[in-house]
Write a protein that holds these residues in place. Structure first.
Motif, PDB file in Angstrom:
ATOM      1  N   LYS A   1       0.831  -1.212   0.000  1.00  0.00           N
ATOM      2  CA  LYS A   1       0.000   0.000   0.000  1.00  0.00           C
ATOM      3  C   LYS A   1       0.862   1.257   0.000  1.00  0.00           C
ATOM      4  CE  LYS A   1      -4.149  -1.849   2.038  1.00  0.00           C
ATOM      5  NZ  LYS A   1      -5.020  -1.901   3.202  1.00  0.00           N
ATOM      6  N   LEU A   2       2.017   1.177   0.659  1.00  0.00           N
ATOM      7  CA  LEU A   2       2.915   2.335   0.665  1.00  0.00           C
ATOM      8  C   LEU A   2       3.530   2.533  -0.717  1.00  0.00           C
ATOM      9  CD1 LEU A   2       4.805   2.161   4.086  1.00  0.00           C
ATOM     10  CD2 LEU A   2       2.916   3.649   3.400  1.00  0.00           C
TER      11      LEU A   2
ATOM     12  N   ARG B   1      -1.647   5.879   5.026  1.00  0.00           N
ATOM     13  CA  ARG B   1      -0.516   5.511   4.171  1.00  0.00           C
ATOM     14  C   ARG B   1       0.615   6.532   4.238  1.00  0.00           C
ATOM     15  NH1 ARG B   1      -2.668   2.294  -1.170  1.00  0.00           N
ATOM     16  NH2 ARG B   1      -4.515   1.396  -0.219  1.00  0.00           N
TER      17      ARG B   1
ATOM     18  N   GLU C   1       2.132   1.677  -3.508  1.00  0.00           N
ATOM     19  CA  GLU C   1       1.056   2.215  -4.340  1.00  0.00           C
ATOM     20  C   GLU C   1       0.892   3.722  -4.106  1.00  0.00           C
ATOM     21  OE1 GLU C   1      -2.693  -0.244  -5.178  1.00  0.00           O
ATOM     22  OE2 GLU C   1      -3.327   1.277  -3.768  1.00  0.00           O
ATOM     23  N   MET C   2       0.925   4.103  -2.829  1.00  0.00           N
ATOM     24  CA  MET C   2       0.837   5.527  -2.491  1.00  0.00           C
ATOM     25  C   MET C   2       1.952   6.305  -3.188  1.00  0.00           C
ATOM     26  SD  MET C   2       2.404   8.034  -0.599  1.00  0.00           S
ATOM     27  CE  MET C   2       3.490   7.123   0.493  1.00  0.00           C
ATOM     28  N   ALA C   3       3.177   5.780  -3.114  1.00  0.00           N
ATOM     29  CA  ALA C   3       4.311   6.484  -3.724  1.00  0.00           C
ATOM     30  C   ALA C   3       4.101   6.638  -5.223  1.00  0.00           C
ATOM     31  CB  ALA C   3       5.608   5.724  -3.425  1.00  0.00           C
TER      32      ALA C   3
ATOM     33  N   PHE D   1       6.809  14.865   0.295  1.00  0.00           N
ATOM     34  CA  PHE D   1       7.252  13.735  -0.550  1.00  0.00           C
ATOM     35  C   PHE D   1       6.758  13.814  -2.005  1.00  0.00           C
ATOM     36  CE2 PHE D   1       6.245   9.315  -1.949  1.00  0.00           C
ATOM     37  CZ  PHE D   1       7.536   8.831  -2.089  1.00  0.00           C
TER      38      PHE D   1
ATOM     39  N   ARG E   1      13.284   5.517  -1.380  1.00  0.00           N
ATOM     40  CA  ARG E   1      12.583   6.207  -0.296  1.00  0.00           C
ATOM     41  C   ARG E   1      11.487   5.372   0.373  1.00  0.00           C
ATOM     42  NH1 ARG E   1      11.582  12.378  -0.806  1.00  0.00           N
ATOM     43  NH2 ARG E   1      11.670  12.039   1.443  1.00  0.00           N
ATOM     44  N   VAL E   2      11.131   4.228  -0.236  1.00  0.00           N
ATOM     45  CA  VAL E   2      10.106   3.380   0.390  1.00  0.00           C
ATOM     46  C   VAL E   2      10.671   1.997   0.735  1.00  0.00           C
ATOM     47  CG1 VAL E   2       7.802   2.408   0.196  1.00  0.00           C
ATOM     48  CG2 VAL E   2       8.297   4.620  -0.860  1.00  0.00           C
TER      49      VAL E   2
ATOM     50  N   ASN F   1       8.956  14.534  -5.532  1.00  0.00           N
ATOM     51  CA  ASN F   1       8.871  13.636  -6.687  1.00  0.00           C
ATOM     52  C   ASN F   1       8.571  14.400  -7.965  1.00  0.00           C
ATOM     53  OD1 ASN F   1       9.309  11.426  -5.094  1.00  0.00           O
ATOM     54  ND2 ASN F   1       7.134  10.943  -4.851  1.00  0.00           N
TER      55      ASN F   1
ATOM     56  N   TRP G   1       8.970   6.567   8.427  1.00  0.00           N
ATOM     57  CA  TRP G   1      10.302   7.102   8.749  1.00  0.00           C
ATOM     58  C   TRP G   1      10.420   8.580   8.400  1.00  0.00           C
ATOM     59  CZ3 TRP G   1       9.196   2.768   5.993  1.00  0.00           C
ATOM     60  CH2 TRP G   1       9.076   2.924   4.618  1.00  0.00           C
TER      61      TRP G   1
ATOM     62  N   THR H   1      12.960   6.046  -7.098  1.00  0.00           N
ATOM     63  CA  THR H   1      12.524   6.757  -5.891  1.00  0.00           C
ATOM     64  C   THR H   1      11.770   5.811  -4.963  1.00  0.00           C
ATOM     65  OG1 THR H   1      12.264   8.698  -7.276  1.00  0.00           O
ATOM     66  CG2 THR H   1      11.360   8.833  -5.072  1.00  0.00           C
TER      67      THR H   1
ATOM     68  N   ALA I   1       6.210   8.972  -7.655  1.00  0.00           N
ATOM     69  CA  ALA I   1       7.536   8.400  -7.460  1.00  0.00           C
ATOM     70  C   ALA I   1       7.861   7.440  -8.602  1.00  0.00           C
ATOM     71  CB  ALA I   1       7.612   7.680  -6.125  1.00  0.00           C
TER      72      ALA I   1
ATOM     73  N   PRO J   1      14.175   2.026   3.183  1.00  0.00           N
ATOM     74  CA  PRO J   1      13.953   2.327   4.605  1.00  0.00           C
ATOM     75  C   PRO J   1      13.026   1.328   5.289  1.00  0.00           C
ATOM     76  CG  PRO J   1      13.142   4.136   3.215  1.00  0.00           C
ATOM     77  CD  PRO J   1      13.803   3.153   2.315  1.00  0.00           C
ATOM     78  N   ALA J   2      12.040   0.814   4.550  1.00  0.00           N
ATOM     79  CA  ALA J   2      11.115  -0.141   5.158  1.00  0.00           C
ATOM     80  C   ALA J   2      11.832  -1.442   5.491  1.00  0.00           C
ATOM     81  CB  ALA J   2       9.933  -0.400   4.228  1.00  0.00           C
TER      82      ALA J   2
ATOM     83  N   TRP K   1      12.730   5.736  13.721  1.00  0.00           N
ATOM     84  CA  TRP K   1      11.269   5.660  13.646  1.00  0.00           C
ATOM     85  C   TRP K   1      10.730   4.335  14.134  1.00  0.00           C
ATOM     86  CZ3 TRP K   1       9.522   1.815  10.368  1.00  0.00           C
ATOM     87  CH2 TRP K   1      10.492   1.287   9.517  1.00  0.00           C
TER      88      TRP K   1
END
Lengths: 280, 256
Positions: free
Chosen positions: A176-177, B94, A179-181, B107, A194-195, B111, B98, A190, A186, A198-199, A275
């Motif tokens: 889901k993250l 969503r 998809e959001m990006a 963000f 950025r997703v 982009n 971090w 990217t 993104a 870090p995840a 985090w």
């Protein structure tokens, strides 16, 4: 009634006694915190120290702590320990470094490409389940009895924890993250930077710590089997020569090495993954 | 003249959209020839029983899924894939755990090529707009559900979309927070003058926020119906016209 008034008139009445004052209470809290964490460790050390003199254990087999510490001090200052530490660190470090620089990129890649992960997984599982120590004779046959086979056997065992943890970390990134990006513009790189990265980082650190532990474990085994230097060799050698305090000193050194490796990685993790909660 | 140009952006035409899935060998028609036209600046709510394809429709509009047949035109142009003319507010916030609140809102802007300082400045404005000015440096894990969803709204608004797509945005919030958020969204929608397409299963929410409610039918060949919400804004949930429209919507689903 009269009694109460008399009491109030007494000097110092109603003042907080010194053992309830703030600095004392704070100091007490710190001592309590320290004791709740280290009391058992201290008790263990004290028991170790006094049981030979009480006749509970044989000092020749389990020498008291002070003898071991003296042997450790002598080993480092007069003996060959500092050289051994460097040699061992070099072996483990080389292997760990190679495993990490191969395992993390490969894991990041494999975790993202379902097809490759699927086709490589069975052979990875086979390799992983085959004890690296059982393969050590094979590596010696192929690479000789020198440094290469030692470093390679450590590398081999160290690779799998970090590789599998990285693959796992990438695979469990919340789609889901991602998809959001994508919705928010993104591009692939990217999304990765950025997703996904870090995840996956907390899982990668779990792998790093596991790999660090494994590298020390294999280091000792390899040095016990066929080496004439290094901490693992010193443990074995001291035992052959019945230098028991020296043997324990080398073992203590190993424990300290493992603790510091873990400490360094934990600190790094706490910095990079602020985090997420660092879990033990 | 300039105003007319501005308001003409964000016009959505849905042309005969169809989509089906295959689940365990069973063929499932989710969308069957859905057509509609949403004027620029209009607020449309899409309601329907679960399985009516309302979320699928929204995902096609967002460009996250392709339709089998039919097309979507935005300002006359057929759309393929995601685009910067659209922003989505998902059911879950969503947020990237971090990144701080501010960086989460910045963000999408980064982009899209905005410089970091510029992106952060604009993000700050929208974080303040949703009332989280004091939480710019907080991490998502430190926020309540309602606050996190506000960040999601700020993130969507900050890209200055022509069309705001909302997928059951307040479904996971408690009743009180939900009402506050709906009021805020209604205010922001009026101020930002965007086209809003809202998927919801909450009929009161639909009546409160929408100019028009589209009801997707579930059964095979189920027809889509429409109800105009001709009520003055800001709306009052207990006013007679409001209550009547909500009843009318309930009746559409055979409920009372």
């Amino acid at each position: 009634m009269t009694l109460e008034t008399e009491q109030q008139a007494l000097p110092g009445f109603g003042q907080i006694p010194f053992w309830q004052s703030r600095p004392v209470r704070e100091a007490a809290a710190i001592v309590r915190g320290f004791l709740s964490r280290y009391a058992l460790l201290i008790a263990f050390a004290v028991l170790w120290q006094i049981s030979p003199s009480l006749g509970w254990t044989n000092a020749a087999v389990l020498p008291p702590l002070n003898t071991i510490l003296v042997a450790l001090w002598n080993g480092v200052t007069v003996g060959t320990f500092s050289g051994d530490i460097l040699i061992s660190l070099r072996r483990a470090g080389l292997a760990f470094g190679a495993a990490v620089s191969l395992g993390i990129p490969l894991g990041l890649f494999m975790g993202q490409v379902r097809f490759i992960e699927r086709s490589l997984d069975p052979i990875l599982q086979l390799f992983r389940q085959t004890s690296a120590l059982a393969l050590y004779p094979v590596f010696i046959l192929l690479l000789g009895l020198g440094e290469t086979s030692k470093v390679f056997v450590i590398f081999w065992a160290t690779l799998f924890p970090i590789l599998l943890a990285t693959i796992g970390g990438v695979k469990q990134v919340d789609p889901k993250l991602i998809e959001m990006a994508r919705v928010y513009g993104a591009k692939r790189l990217t999304v990765f930077r950025r997703v996904v990265l870090p995840a996956a980082l907390p899982q990668i650190f779990v792998g790093l710590r596991l790999s660090a532990t494994t590298s020390l474990l294999l280091l000792i085994a390899a040095e016990m089997i066929g080496a004439n230097s290094g901490i693992g060799f010193q443990v074995m050698n001291a035992q052959y020569n019945f230098q028991i305090p020296l043997m324990f000193a080398a073992i203590l050194l190993l424990a300290l090495l493992g603790l510091s490796a873990n400490f360094i990685l934990e600190t790094l993790q706490a910095r990079l993954c602020r985090w997420s909660k660092v879990k033990d | 003249m300039a105003v007319a140009e501005l308001t003409s952006r964000g016009d959505v035409t849905i042309k005969n959209l169809s989509k089906s899935y295959s689940i365990n060998g069973r063929h499932l028609n989710v969308l069957q020839g859905v057509s509609n036209h949403i004027r620029a600046g209009e607020s449309l709510a899409i309601v329907g029983a679960s399985g009516s394809g309302k979320t699928t429709l929204l995902r096609v509009l967002a460009g996250l899924e392709d339709a089998d047949r039919g097309e979507v035109l935005i300002d006359g142009q057929a759309v393929h894939g995601v685009g910067k003319d659209r922003a989505v507010i998902f059911q879950e916030p969503r947020l990237l755990p971090w990144l701080t609140v501010l960086d989460n809102v910045a963000f999408p802007l980064e982009n899209r090529g905005l410089k970091k300082a510029e992106a952060r400045a604009r993000a700050r404005h929208y974080v303040q707009l949703v009332g989280l000015g004091e939480f710019t440096e907080a991490l998502p894990s430190q926020l309540s559900g309602g606050m996190a969803q506000r960040v999601g709204i700020a993130r969507a608004l900050a890209v200055k979309p022509e069309i705001l797509l909302l997928d059951e945005p307040f479904g996971a919030l408690d009743a009180m927070t939900k009402i506050t958020m709906q009021e805020e969204l209604a205010r922001i929608w009026r101020e930002e003058k965007v086209t809003m397409i809202l998927v919801t299963h909450d009929l009161e929410e639909a009546v409160y926020l929408a100019d028009r409610v589209l009801i997707l039918g579930k059964e095979k060949g189920g027809r889509t119906r429409e109800i105009d919400v001709d009520l003055p804004r800001p709306r009052n949930r207990s006013e007679a016209g409001f209550v009547k429209l909500r009843e009318q919507l309930l009746n559409e689903f055979g409920l009372h």
